[in-house]
Scaffold this motif. Structure first.
Motif, PDB file in Angstrom:
ATOM      1  N   ILE A 224       0.833  -1.207   0.000  1.00 18.30           N
ATOM      2  CA  ILE A 224       0.000   0.000   0.000  1.00 18.30           C
ATOM      3  C   ILE A 224       0.866   1.255   0.000  1.00 18.30           C
ATOM      4  N   ARG A 225       1.916   1.246   0.807  1.00 18.16           N
ATOM      5  CA  ARG A 225       2.782   2.425   0.898  1.00 18.16           C
ATOM      6  C   ARG A 225       3.583   2.662  -0.378  1.00 18.16           C
ATOM      7  N   GLY A 226       3.781   1.607  -1.163  1.00 23.52           N
ATOM      8  CA  GLY A 226       4.550   1.766  -2.396  1.00 23.52           C
ATOM      9  C   GLY A 226       3.698   2.001  -3.625  1.00 23.52           C
ATOM     10  N   MET A 227       2.372   1.961  -3.472  1.00 23.48           N
ATOM     11  CA  MET A 227       1.503   2.048  -4.647  1.00 23.48           C
ATOM     12  C   MET A 227       1.665   3.356  -5.412  1.00 23.48           C
ATOM     13  N   LYS A 228       1.905   4.456  -4.706  1.00 20.81           N
ATOM     14  CA  LYS A 228       1.968   5.750  -5.385  1.00 20.81           C
ATOM     15  C   LYS A 228       3.067   5.783  -6.448  1.00 20.81           C
ATOM     16  N   ARG A 229       4.109   4.965  -6.268  1.00 21.15           N
ATOM     17  CA  ARG A 229       5.208   4.955  -7.240  1.00 21.15           C
ATOM     18  C   ARG A 229       4.794   4.313  -8.557  1.00 21.15           C
ATOM     19  N   GLU A 230       3.662   3.572  -8.553  1.00 17.49           N
ATOM     20  CA  GLU A 230       3.165   2.929  -9.768  1.00 17.49           C
ATOM     21  C   GLU A 230       2.093   3.761 -10.456  1.00 17.49           C
ATOM     22  N   VAL A 231       1.830   4.949  -9.932  1.00 14.67           N
ATOM     23  CA  VAL A 231       0.794   5.833 -10.479  1.00 14.67           C
ATOM     24  C   VAL A 231       1.467   6.941 -11.284  1.00 14.67           C
ATOM     25  N   PRO A 232       1.089   7.153 -12.539  1.00 17.21           N
ATOM     26  CA  PRO A 232       1.692   8.248 -13.299  1.00 17.21           C
ATOM     27  C   PRO A 232       1.603   9.602 -12.598  1.00 17.21           C
ATOM     28  N   LEU A 233       0.534   9.839 -11.844  1.00 18.41           N
ATOM     29  CA  LEU A 233       0.428  11.101 -11.096  1.00 18.41           C
ATOM     30  C   LEU A 233       1.223  11.078  -9.800  1.00 18.41           C
ATOM     31  N   GLN A 234       1.824   9.914  -9.461  1.00 14.24           N
ATOM     32  CA  GLN A 234       2.734   9.761  -8.329  1.00 14.24           C
ATOM     33  C   GLN A 234       2.085  10.106  -6.977  1.00 14.24           C
ATOM     34  N   ARG A 235       0.837   9.730  -6.832  1.00 10.39           N
ATOM     35  CA  ARG A 235       0.152   9.896  -5.549  1.00 10.39           C
ATOM     36  C   ARG A 235      -1.075   9.005  -5.537  1.00 10.39           C
ATOM     37  N   LEU A 236      -1.664   8.866  -4.357  1.00 13.53           N
ATOM     38  CA  LEU A 236      -2.956   8.214  -4.251  1.00 13.53           C
ATOM     39  C   LEU A 236      -4.056   9.253  -4.440  1.00 13.53           C
ATOM     40  N   GLY A 237      -5.244   8.781  -4.761  1.00 16.04           N
ATOM     41  CA  GLY A 237      -6.375   9.685  -4.909  1.00 16.04           C
ATOM     42  C   GLY A 237      -7.037   9.956  -3.575  1.00 16.04           C
ATOM     43  N   THR A 238      -7.911  10.931  -3.548  1.00 13.82           N
ATOM     44  CA  THR A 238      -8.663  11.256  -2.338  1.00 13.82           C
ATOM     45  C   THR A 238     -10.114  10.809  -2.493  1.00 13.82           C
ATOM     46  N   GLU A 239     -10.763  10.647  -1.365  1.00 13.50           N
ATOM     47  CA  GLU A 239     -12.191  10.330  -1.375  1.00 13.50           C
ATOM     48  C   GLU A 239     -12.975  11.421  -2.105  1.00 13.50           C
ATOM     49  N   SER A 240     -12.562  12.664  -1.931  1.00 13.48           N
ATOM     50  CA  SER A 240     -13.255  13.785  -2.568  1.00 13.48           C
ATOM     51  C   SER A 240     -13.200  13.715  -4.077  1.00 13.48           C
ATOM     52  N   GLU A 241     -12.091  13.210  -4.612  1.00 12.34           N
ATOM     53  CA  GLU A 241     -11.961  13.118  -6.068  1.00 12.34           C
ATOM     54  C   GLU A 241     -12.908  12.066  -6.633  1.00 12.34           C
ATOM     55  N   VAL A 242     -13.142  11.001  -5.882  1.00 12.97           N
ATOM     56  CA  VAL A 242     -14.117   9.996  -6.312  1.00 12.97           C
ATOM     57  C   VAL A 242     -15.532  10.542  -6.164  1.00 12.97           C
ATOM     58  N   SER A 243     -15.793  11.186  -5.032  1.00 13.38           N
ATOM     59  CA  SER A 243     -17.118  11.764  -4.795  1.00 13.38           C
ATOM     60  C   SER A 243     -17.490  12.757  -5.885  1.00 13.38           C
TER      61      SER A 243
END
Length: 301
Positions: A224-243
């Motif tokens: 989980i802590r390493g997932m952001k490195r596999e995202v082109p935007l280099q971060r996790l998303g927020t609940e607000s962005e899904v909402s």
């Protein structure tokens, strides 16, 4: 940079990008409304004037969110309906109770679901069935009952929450199969229910900094802590962005959008092994949820 929210607020107001009163007088159902994305979406819809029916298996969690909504908005009209969405008669009764209580159903956010990590070879039939019933059958039952009991005669909008399952979901094969099924159900329902003025879409969250990631076992922590490195935007998303994606698809702005699936995943399915993702901090997260908290698994990095 991480998109994880900061500290919890005991009040205040959701900062939505949508106009005030967007859903004034409308009735929205949010399943899985007691935590995570469902809780955040309930707050945003309430802020925008919707009357809310929260559904989940644990009444105490729903009651806690309802109390938050009333504390933040004196005009909040919210009720809770404890229901296991996997049980047909329970779903039928819950939707009937919502129609009786509110007199209408304008939108359904089919958010409830869940899974556990395991390779396919170690998933029992009982475990497989439990996840498929949660993530596919339950969503179908909720949508069908909202349609047959109200929307068939009055129209409405349904948003099914799925997952970033493109290219397979290793260690989550039961959930991936169910979510893929829900996308196909979305596409089919959009055609069959269009003559009733019902739009059916899906939102596919990617890796989101939500309370749900705290439910996974300890061996998942480094993953989980390493997932952001596999995202082109280099971060996790927020609940607000899904909402925000859910609210858009429920809104009049999406009046000609149906049978579609909106990914909220930072382009993870588009990344390729032969392309090294550059490290950067240029992607600025959107977090309008005033009560959001950082998941525990992300606090100890």
């Amino acid at each position: 940079m991480d998109a994880a929210p900061t500290s919890k607020s005991d009040g205040g107001s959701f900062r939505s990008v949508f106009r005030d009163g967007l859903f004034a007088g409308q009735v929205m159902i949010v399943t899985g409304g007691g935590s995570g994305i469902g809780r955040c979406t309930a707050h945003e819809l309430c802020h925008l004037g919707a009357r809310l029916a929260l559904i989940g298996r644990k009444k105490e969690k729903l009651d806690a969110v309802a109390a938050e909504l009333r504390a933040d908005n004196a005009r909040a009209d919210v009720d809770v309906f404890a229901c296991d969405i996997r049980e047909e008669e329970a779903v039928r009764a819950a939707v009937a109770a919502i129609v009786k209580r509110f007199g209408r159903i304008d939108g359904l956010v089919n958010n409830a679901g869940g899974q556990f990590p395991a390779p396919l070879s170690q998933i029992s039939q009982k475990g497989w069935d439990a996840v498929v019933r949660n993530n596919l059958t339950g969503g179908f039952l909720m949508a069908r009952e909202c349609y047959t009991q109200w929307m068939a005669d009055h129209g409405g909008a349904i948003v099914n929450i799925v997952a970033d399952m493109w290219g397979g979901m290793p260690n989550m094969g039961h959930s991936g199969a169910a979510r893929a099924g829900m996308v196909n159900f979305t596409e089919t329902a959009a055609v069959e229910w269009a003559p009733s003025g019902v739009r059916v879409n899906a939102v596919a969250p990617g890796w989101i900094a939500s309370s749900g990631i705290d439910t996974y076992p300890d061996w998942m922590t480094p993953v989980i802590r390493g997932m952001k490195r596999e995202v082109p935007l280099q971060r996790l998303g927020t609940e607000s962005e899904v909402s925000a994606a859910i609210v858009f698809l429920l809104s009049p702005a999406a009046a000609f959008i149906t049978g579609d699936c909106l990914r909220v995943d930072g382009a993870v399915p588009n990344a390729r092994r032969n392309y090294e993702l550059p490290k950067h901090d240029r992607s600025q997260p959107w977090n309008g949820f005033h009560r959001a908290t950082t998941p525990n698994v992300l606090r100890e990095e």
